[in-house]
Design an enzyme around this catalytic site. Structure first.
Site, PDB file in Angstrom:
ATOM      1  N   CYS A  49      55.650  33.611  55.704  1.00 20.64           N
ATOM      2  CA  CYS A  49      56.843  33.297  54.921  1.00 20.64           C
ATOM      3  C   CYS A  49      56.702  33.774  53.478  1.00 20.64           C
ATOM      4  O   CYS A  49      55.795  33.363  52.752  1.00 20.64           O
ATOM      5  CB  CYS A  49      57.072  31.795  54.941  1.00 20.64           C
ATOM      6  SG  CYS A  49      58.330  31.224  53.778  1.00 20.64           S
ATOM      7  N   CYS A 352      21.022  45.244  28.218  1.00 18.50           N
ATOM      8  CA  CYS A 352      20.331  45.016  26.954  1.00 18.50           C
ATOM      9  C   CYS A 352      19.831  43.567  26.942  1.00 18.50           C
ATOM     10  O   CYS A 352      20.630  42.630  26.855  1.00 18.50           O
ATOM     11  CB  CYS A 352      21.287  45.274  25.800  1.00 18.50           C
ATOM     12  SG  CYS A 352      20.522  45.222  24.178  1.00 18.50           S
TER      13      CYS A 352
END
Length: 380
Positions: A49, A352
Site C-alpha cells: 500500500c 590519522c
C-alpha cells in the site's frame, strides 16, 4: 490604462492555463524536485500500500519528496481502479527523491526494507495480488548491482524468516496516482490509521525488529555487521573504568576515554618504521599494520586501511564547526582518531590516529602475544 489592460489580459490567459496544468495528475514522469536541484536522485520502490510506504519514507532524513503512483505495466495513464484490479500490470509504488549528500542509496534501501515485508512475492499483508508485490525499479547497472549485493547480505544474515522475494525491475515510467492518494495519511488520518493497524504491517515488523523499533531503530546494516563480528572476530572485553585508569597513563586515558588528541610530532609512533601491528591500548584488539602505514607529514601515525574492518568503527563527529569521521575500536570503544579522504592509493584514505590509543606489537612478537594470524602480512 494600457499597461493595466495588458496585465489583466496576461492574468486572463495565465490563470486558466495554470489551473489546467494543476489538474493533470496522470502525466508520466512529471516535473519533480530533481528538476529543481540536479544533485538530487530518484528511486521508485514498491512495498505494498503506497499510503503506508509514502508515510514511512517521508520521515527519513535526506528524503526530499515522496509521490505515490504506479509503475511496471504497459497501460498508459492507469487509474487506481485499473491498478487495484490487478489487470493493468502495474504495481503500487512510490517515487522517492533524495539528497545523496545526506542519504546514501543503501541507507535508503535499509530503511525501506525495515518498513515492508520484502519476502512476500504475492502481495503485501492484507493486500493480495501482483499489484502489491515488493519491487525495486533500478535505473543503472551500478544501482542493480548494489541492490543485489545488499539483498544477498540480508539473506545471508537470516534477518527475515524467509528469503527476500523483492523483484528487481528496470525502470521505464512512473505514473503519479490520483491527487486524493497523495499524503493520504495526512488528509484522512483516522481512515489511514485504521487501515494500517488492520493490515498487520506494524505487528509483523515489530516481530522482526522488536516492539521498540521506532524508539530505538537498529539498521539492517548494523544487524548484518554485528553478525559478521560474531562470526569472524575474537571477543575482546572492555575493562571497568577503574581498571582502565589503573592501566593507562593520563594521556592515554584522556585520548581513549575522553576523545582527546595528542600533540603532533611529539608522540610515540608518528615516525615508527618497525614492522608489526598496532593494537588497541585498552583491549588489545588488532587495528592497523605497518604494511599500511605511511608518512603523511601530519605528525601522527597514518594508515591507508585497518587490518580488519570489523574491529574498527566510524561515526560522525561534530565537535568542530564541520562534521568529521571519527575512528573508534569496536569492543573497547576507544577514541582512535579520524579518517580523511586525502590519503594515497589504493584506498585514498588517511586514518590519522593517536599513538596514545595504540600499542605496537613487533613482527617477531606476534606469535608470542597471540596474533599469529597476522604473521602472513609480512611474508609477502
Amino acid at each position: 490604462m494600457k499597461k493595466l489592460s495588458k496585465v489583466l489580459l496576461s492574468l486572463t490567459v495565465a490563470i486558466p492555463l495554470f489551473s489546467l496544468l494543476m489538474s493533470q495528475t496522470g502525466t508520466a514522469d512529471t516535473m519533480s524536485k530533481t528538476a529543481v536541484n540536479s544533485s538530487y536522485e530518484e528511486v521508485t520502490l514498491a512495498g505494498g500500500c503506497f499510503w503506508c510506504t509514502e508515510s514511512d519514507l517521508e520521515k527519513l532524513d535526506g528524503v526530499i519528496d515522496v509521490v505515490s503512483g504506479y509503475s511496471g505495466g504497459k497501460l498508459e495513464d492507469p487509474t487506481y481502479k485499473q491498478v487495484s484490479s490487478g489487470k493493468s500490470g502495474h504495481i503500487e509504488v512510490i517515487k522517492v527523491t533524495y539528497d545523496p549528500a545526506t542519504l546514501k542509496y543503501e541507507q535508503l534501501l535499509d530503511y525501506f526494507f525495515r518498513h515492508i515485508d520484502p519476502t512476500d512475492a504475492k502481495g503485501s499483508f492484507v493486500d493480495r495480488g501482483p499489484q502489491y508485490r515488493p519491487a525495486i525499479f533500478y535505473t543503472s547497472e551500478k544501482q542493480l548491482t548494489a541492490t543485489k549485493d545488499f539483498i544477498a547480505e540480508i539473506d545471508q544474515a537470516n534477518i527475515y524468516p524467509a528469503p527476500l522475494a523483492t523483484e528487481l525491475i528496470e525502470f521505464e515510467k512512473f505514473w503519479p496516482a490520483e491527487e486524493y492518494h497523495q499524503d493520504y495519511y495526512k488528509k484522512s488520518p483516522v481512515r489511514y490509521n485504521y487501515y494500517r493497524f488492520s493490515s498487520g504491517r506494524d505487528q509483523y515488523l515489530n516481530g522482526i525488529f522488536g516492539d521498540d523499533r521506532k524508539e530505538n531503530p537498529e539498521t539492517i546494516r548494523a544487524i548484518i555487521d554485528s553478525k559478521k563480528v560474531a562470526m569472524n572476530t575474537k571477543k575482546y572485553v572492555k575493562p571497568t573504568d577503574d581498571e582502565i585508569k589503573a592501566k593507562l597513563t593520563e594521556l592515554q586515558y584522556e585520548v581513549t576515554q575522553e576523545d582527546g588528541t595528542e600533540r603532533p610530532f611529539k608522540n610515540q609512533y608518528w615516525d615508527n618504521k618497525a614492522e608489526g601491528i598496532y593494537v588497541d591500548i585498552v583491549t588489545g584488539e588488532p587495528l592497523f599494520s605497518s604494511t599500511d602505514k605511511y608518512k603523511s607529514g601530519t605528525g601522527w601515525p597514518s594508515f591507508t586501511q585497518p587490518i580488519n574492518d570489523l574491529y574498527v568503527v566510524t561515526e560522525t563527529d561534530y565537535k568542530l564547526f564541520y562534521p568529521r569521521t571519527e575512528v573508534r575500536s569496536r569492543f573497547a570503544d576507544s577514541h582512535l582518531g579520524h579518517v580523511f579522504k586525502d590519503g594515497p592509493k589504493p584506498t585514498g584514505l588517511r586514518y590519522c590516529l593517536n599513538s596514545a590509543s595504540m600499542r605496537f606489537v613487533a613482527r617477531d612478537k606476534l606469535v608470542e602475544e597471540g596474533y599469529s594470524e597476522y604473521v602472513k602480512l609480512f611474508d609477502i
